[in-house]
Motif scaffolding. Structure first.
Motif, PDB file in Angstrom:
ATOM      1  N   PRO A 150      -0.526   7.724  10.546  1.00  0.00           N
ATOM      2  CA  PRO A 150      -0.344   6.371  10.003  1.00  0.00           C
ATOM      3  C   PRO A 150       0.538   6.350   8.762  1.00  0.00           C
ATOM      4  CG  PRO A 150      -2.562   7.178   9.588  1.00  0.00           C
ATOM      5  CD  PRO A 150      -1.925   8.158  10.507  1.00  0.00           C
ATOM      6  N   ARG A 151       0.540   7.462   8.021  1.00  0.00           N
ATOM      7  CA  ARG A 151       1.339   7.493   6.796  1.00  0.00           C
ATOM      8  C   ARG A 151       1.813   8.929   6.570  1.00  0.00           C
ATOM      9  NH1 ARG A 151       1.028   3.597   2.521  1.00  0.00           N
ATOM     10  NH2 ARG A 151      -0.983   2.842   3.227  1.00  0.00           N
ATOM     11  N   VAL A 152       3.075   9.075   6.251  1.00  0.00           N
ATOM     12  CA  VAL A 152       3.638  10.399   5.985  1.00  0.00           C
ATOM     13  C   VAL A 152       4.202  10.392   4.570  1.00  0.00           C
ATOM     14  CG1 VAL A 152       5.315  12.139   6.711  1.00  0.00           C
ATOM     15  CG2 VAL A 152       4.277  10.636   8.411  1.00  0.00           C
ATOM     16  N   ALA A 157      11.485   7.817  11.624  1.00  0.00           N
ATOM     17  CA  ALA A 157      10.855   7.142  12.757  1.00  0.00           C
ATOM     18  C   ALA A 157       9.413   6.782  12.437  1.00  0.00           C
ATOM     19  CB  ALA A 157      10.915   8.041  13.989  1.00  0.00           C
ATOM     20  N   HIS A 158       8.869   7.393  11.397  1.00  0.00           N
ATOM     21  CA  HIS A 158       7.465   7.138  11.042  1.00  0.00           C
ATOM     22  C   HIS A 158       7.384   6.377   9.728  1.00  0.00           C
ATOM     23  CE1 HIS A 158       5.781   9.504  14.322  1.00  0.00           C
ATOM     24  NE2 HIS A 158       6.892  10.216  14.199  1.00  0.00           N
ATOM     25  N   GLU A 211      -5.359   7.043   5.014  1.00  0.00           N
ATOM     26  CA  GLU A 211      -5.844   6.717   6.336  1.00  0.00           C
ATOM     27  C   GLU A 211      -6.063   8.016   7.114  1.00  0.00           C
ATOM     28  OE1 GLU A 211      -3.105   5.635   4.935  1.00  0.00           O
ATOM     29  OE2 GLU A 211      -3.328   3.474   4.701  1.00  0.00           O
ATOM     30  N   PRO A 212      -7.085   8.084   7.955  1.00  0.00           N
ATOM     31  CA  PRO A 212      -7.292   9.298   8.762  1.00  0.00           C
ATOM     32  C   PRO A 212      -6.024   9.626   9.551  1.00  0.00           C
ATOM     33  CG  PRO A 212      -9.127   7.777   9.028  1.00  0.00           C
ATOM     34  CD  PRO A 212      -8.095   7.045   8.225  1.00  0.00           C
ATOM     35  N   GLY A 213      -5.656  10.871   9.499  1.00  0.00           N
ATOM     36  CA  GLY A 213      -4.456  11.298  10.216  1.00  0.00           C
ATOM     37  C   GLY A 213      -3.207  11.309   9.353  1.00  0.00           C
ATOM     38  N   GLN A 271      -0.413  -0.653   0.211  1.00  0.00           N
ATOM     39  CA  GLN A 271      -0.418  -1.522   1.389  1.00  0.00           C
ATOM     40  C   GLN A 271      -1.132  -0.821   2.537  1.00  0.00           C
ATOM     41  OE1 GLN A 271       1.178  -4.644   2.112  1.00  0.00           O
ATOM     42  NE2 GLN A 271       1.239  -4.816  -0.118  1.00  0.00           N
ATOM     43  N   PRO A 272      -1.751  -1.582   3.451  1.00  0.00           N
ATOM     44  CA  PRO A 272      -2.288  -0.941   4.659  1.00  0.00           C
ATOM     45  C   PRO A 272      -1.173  -0.223   5.418  1.00  0.00           C
ATOM     46  CG  PRO A 272      -2.942  -3.251   4.525  1.00  0.00           C
ATOM     47  CD  PRO A 272      -1.949  -3.027   3.426  1.00  0.00           C
ATOM     48  N   ALA A 273      -1.489   0.931   5.974  1.00  0.00           N
ATOM     49  CA  ALA A 273      -0.462   1.725   6.668  1.00  0.00           C
ATOM     50  C   ALA A 273       0.167   0.908   7.788  1.00  0.00           C
ATOM     51  CB  ALA A 273      -1.084   2.991   7.227  1.00  0.00           C
ATOM     52  N   GLY A 274       1.474   0.971   7.879  1.00  0.00           N
ATOM     53  CA  GLY A 274       2.188   0.320   8.975  1.00  0.00           C
ATOM     54  C   GLY A 274       2.637  -1.092   8.681  1.00  0.00           C
TER      55      GLY A 274
END
Lengths: 392, 462
Positions: free
Chosen positions: A300-302, A321-322, A340-342, B157-160
């Motif tokens: 979800p986040r890098v 891309a992420h 976030e998990p992951g 911010q929330p991811a994404g």
């Protein structure tokens, strides 16, 4: 042509010759021919990752290491760099998109000097203008390697013939040849080339072709006025146009060489999506692997961090891309209250951080955080970051 | 198929720009129309996409390309009854034709080589991958024009829901246009975004040539000036190494300046509107565009004054501005950024806060970069000579206005590099040449006008 015209033309040629000699670095007492010459014995070259075959006075070099470097070395009776100023080298055969480096082993460590231009043909290099030309040389190396844009192993193994190679003390003949090579030899693009038109090469001051053309134009204009040329304004305009054309042709030559390398690199990389052309192919390869791994379950986040600007910032472009961003300083991790998990942290390069496997803890400068290693490459190191975030 | 769509995505907005100019400004020289049309088409589309906000990219190709095709057809139909009124190119003497042919051949070779590199090379240079193409690549993969935030905001911010780049605050017209090109293909390839740069290089040359022809310069003089501009190594590098915004800003500054100070026969309200539209576009390309827009606006306001007031206003402005600067301080608005405060020894900037104004010893590296490194060919050698030779022509109002704008830009760059911490960017050569590049096309225009045969300028200077 009138007498004034002959005089004018003669003085122009004389001025051009004087300027060339001055721009080549002539000093009073510099002879036309070298007083000392050190011929490099072609029979003593040994290949490292390359095969060496001797044929008379020529040396055939073929093959390369897995990284695409074709290296030959030889030990020699130590000599002082202060005794020699110019390198004269003649090769045939290496591809145009290879770059050559002269390697030096001295008592104070190893040094390398990039050879200007394509390594094929006759080459004169003003070593005296290079900061790494110092100390006593105990061994020499010559390496040909592919351009920066593609992975070395994608390029076909080189084959070239090394002819004469020698070092010469200061002399005007070599100085003029080195000047021509410096002005017209290929200069590859680098990551800063938009800032300086692609010619800067860092702090590498050398005789300026611009300065030469401007000085010669100035001299010609003085001559036009001094000899009362009947159409001096028109003649001056034509001369300026010719000067601009000389520089434009130099630019065109550079662009032609660069375009040839760009096409060759793209052709070699085609069909190898895992090795895309990039500013750093080895890192791009590892990033391509990560993109494959993350295709089915994207993190979800890098977050990316590295100890220098390039290793901190370039991986972000490769992983765009992420949902990715780079940290200016590791302490910014504290702003991420709950990863976030992951979510993952990608570290570029190997410096500036340590990992304690026993405690499952990553330390970046003063910042510590729980993390688990996921992938370890030569350039990119991926850690799953803990749920509780960083502890500055 | 992807490449066909990308080329269409590039050509359709350019065609709309060219056809709109043919409709609204039929007196433009055809070369001006082509150059300005390409620039306007791309930038206006980028701004429309910026105004559209957080729209998805998926439908953009399906809706956008047909819409632009319809718009181009409509503009073409509306303009069909207005054949271009550009002056026919007179066949000059053989020597002139040879010069024109020689320059065109050289430019053709450079253009082909630049295009090959733009398409074959990866995104190689620093600000291209870190700033200008970072947003479009992120949007392409996100599938929408999601917000791009600075790191601190993004982390919270929330991811994404957003993306982050180091240049989150940079204007988005150009990144949105680059995203449009890649969206036409449906995927990201560096070359899809790069493709816009070499035609921009050509458009800049056409614009320069066309404007000089509108000033009645001979074709050979105009083509030599345009060729000289395009073969400056900085411009060739930016065409080859696509991804920086400087070539766009330089072209837009030339369009704005040459429209606002167009020669009398071409000066008209649509011409002024074109100038004002170009002014508005400048801040949407790069932040520095705001400064150039303000300077052009000031020069234009001065130019619009009756002659007897013009110089008095200029002198009064310098005296009052200088007086405020050395006494209580001078505050200037920077649209979109805030207020800039200038006082003797101190500047206050919206992002950087208060900085000391003091002399920085960068004269050596600046001189080396201008005169010795091959960045600028002979431009900075020729500039003082041309100013000396053509100083009488500086009295012509339009030429004076260009010179005043360039003087302002010189002051801006001088203060920036010699008196602020930005001197570090001159020392390491990261920004010095790129900032100069923004106004170099106007320099070339001015120098060509100064060196042109007097009759060509004098008749149109009033």
């Amino acid at each position: 042509m009138s007498a004034a015209g002959v005089l004018r033309f003669g003085l122009l040629v004389l001025g051009a010759a004087v300027l060339l000699v001055l721009f080549a670095g002539w000093r009073p007492g510099m002879p036309w021919q070298p007083q000392r010459v050190l011929e490099i014995d072609p029979l003593r070259w040994q290949g490292q990752g390359a095969t060496v075959r001797r044929d008379g006075d020529a040396v055939h070099v073929s093959g390369a290491t897995a990284e695409g470097a074709s290296l030959i070395v030889q030990a020699l009776s130590a000599f002082d760099t202060a005794d020699y100023r110019y390198l004269q080298l003649r090769t045939t055969g290496p591809d145009g998109d290879r770059r050559g480096y002269l390697l030096l082993q001295t008592e104070s460590g190893n040094r390398s000097i990039q050879l200007p231009g394509h390594p094929a043909g006759a080459l004169s290099v003003d070593l005296g203008a290079q900061k790494d030309w110092q100390g006593r040389v105990q061994a020499l190396g010559l390496v040909m390697q592919p351009t920066d844009y593609i992975a070395g192993h994608l390029a076909p193994a080189p084959h070239y013939v090394l002819g004469a190679m020698r070092f010469e003390s200061a002399n005007l003949r070599a100085a003029l040849a080195a000047l021509a090579d410096r002005w017209y030899a290929y200069r590859p693009w680098n990551g800063r080339s938009n800032h300086t038109g692609g010619f800067e090469h860092g702090a590498d001051p050398g005789p300026s072709l611009q300065g030469f053309v401007a000085a010669l134009l100035g001299w010609w204009i003085v001559l036009l006025w001094a000899t009362r040329h009947p159409r001096r304004m028109q003649a001056a305009r034509a001369a300026v146009l010719a000067g601009v054309a000389v520089l434009a042709i130099q630019l065109g030559g550079q662009l032609a060489l660069r375009a040839a390398v760009a096409v060759s690199s793209a052709r070699l990389a085609a069909g190898h999506p895992e090795w895309p052309p990039s500013a750093m192919p080895a890192m791009a390869n590892e990033a391509a692997g990560l993109l494959d791994d993350w295709a089915s379950a994207p993190p979800p986040r890098v977050l990316v961090w590295g100890n220098d600007n390039f290793t901190r910032e370039y991986p972000v472009w490769l992983l765009r891309a992420h949902n990715v961003a780079w940290l200016v300083v590791p302490a910014q991790l504290s702003l991420l209250a709950q990863p976030e998990p992951g979510s993952v942290l990608v570290l570029g390069g190997r410096s500036g951080w340590t990992y304690d496997p026993a405690r499952g803890e990553l330390q970046l400068g003063e910042t510590r955080l729980p993390a688990q290693p996921r992938q370890q490459g030569a350039w990119l190191h991926v850690f799953a970051i803990g749920a509780q975030g960083a502890t500055p | 198929m992807a490449w066909i769509l990308v080329v269409l995505a590039l050509l359709l907005p350019a065609a709309c720009g060219v056809l709109a100019l043919r409709l609204l400004l039929p007196g433009l020289h055809p070369a001006t129309r082509l150059g300005a049309g390409y620039l306007l088409g791309c930038l206006v589309l980028g701004n429309v996409l910026w105004l559209a906000g957080e729209i998805p990219l998926a439908g953009l190709r399906g809706i956008g390309l047909p819409l632009l095709a319809l718009l181009a057809a409509a503009l073409g139909w509306l303009g069909r009854a207005r054949p271009p009124r550009g002056a026919p190119v007179a066949a000059g003497p053989p020597r002139e034709r040879q010069v024109v042919m020689g320059v065109l051949i050289l430019l053709g070779v450079v253009g082909v080589l630049a295009t090959i590199q733009a398409l074959a090379l990866p995104t190689l240079t620093w600000d291209a991958w870190n700033a200008w193409l970072a947003k479009p690549k992120a949007w392409l993969h996100a599938g929408a024009f999601v917000p791009v935030l600075p790191l601190e905001a993004w982390l919270q911010q929330p991811a994404g829901s957003a993306r982050s780049t180091v240049a989150a605050a940079y204007p988005e017209a150009l990144p949105r246009f680059a995203a449009w090109l890649a969206a036409a293909a449906g995927s990201w390839r560096d070359a899809y975004a790069h493709i816009a740069w070499p035609p921009l290089w050509a458009a800049l040359g056409l614009l320069c040539y066309g404007r000089l022809r509108e000033h009645a310069l001979a074709p050979s003089a105009a083509v030599v000036a345009a060729g000289g501009l395009l073969t400056l190594p900085m411009f060739a590098a930016h065409a080859s190494l696509a991804g920086y915004a400087d070539l766009w800003l330089a072209s837009a500054v030339l369009l704005a300046a040459s429209s606002l100070f167009a020669p009398a026969p071409a000066a008209s309200w649509p011409q002024r509107a074109l100038g004002l539209l170009s002014l508005l576009l400048l801040p949407t390309i790069k932040l520095e565009g705001t400064v150039y827009a303000a300077m052009l606006l000031a020069a234009w306001a001065l130019f619009r004054l009756p002659p007897r007031w013009r110089w008095a206003t200029l002198v009064a402005g310098v005296v009052v501005g200088g007086g405020l600067f050395v006494t209580v301080g001078l505050w200037l608005p920077l649209p979109g950024a805030g207020w800039v405060g200038l006082r003797w020894g101190e500047a206050t900037l919206p992002v950087f806060g208060s900085i000391a104004l003091s002399w920085r010893p960068v004269a050596g590296i600046v001189a080396e970069s201008l005169f010795l490194l091959p960045n600028w060919s002979l431009l900075w050698y020729l500039a003082p000579v041309a100013l000396l030779l053509g100083w009488r022509r500086l009295a012509a109002p339009r030429i004076a206005a260009l010179a005043i704008f360039l003087l302002g830009a010189l002051l801006f760059h001088g203060v920036l590099f010699f008196f602020t911490p930005a001197s570090a960017w001159a020392q390491d050569l990261t920004s010095l040449n790129r900032l100069l590049m923004h106004v170099v096309p106007v320099w070339v225009l001015l120098l060509a006008l100064l060196l042109s045969p007097p009759a060509a300028v004098r008749g149109r200077a009033s």
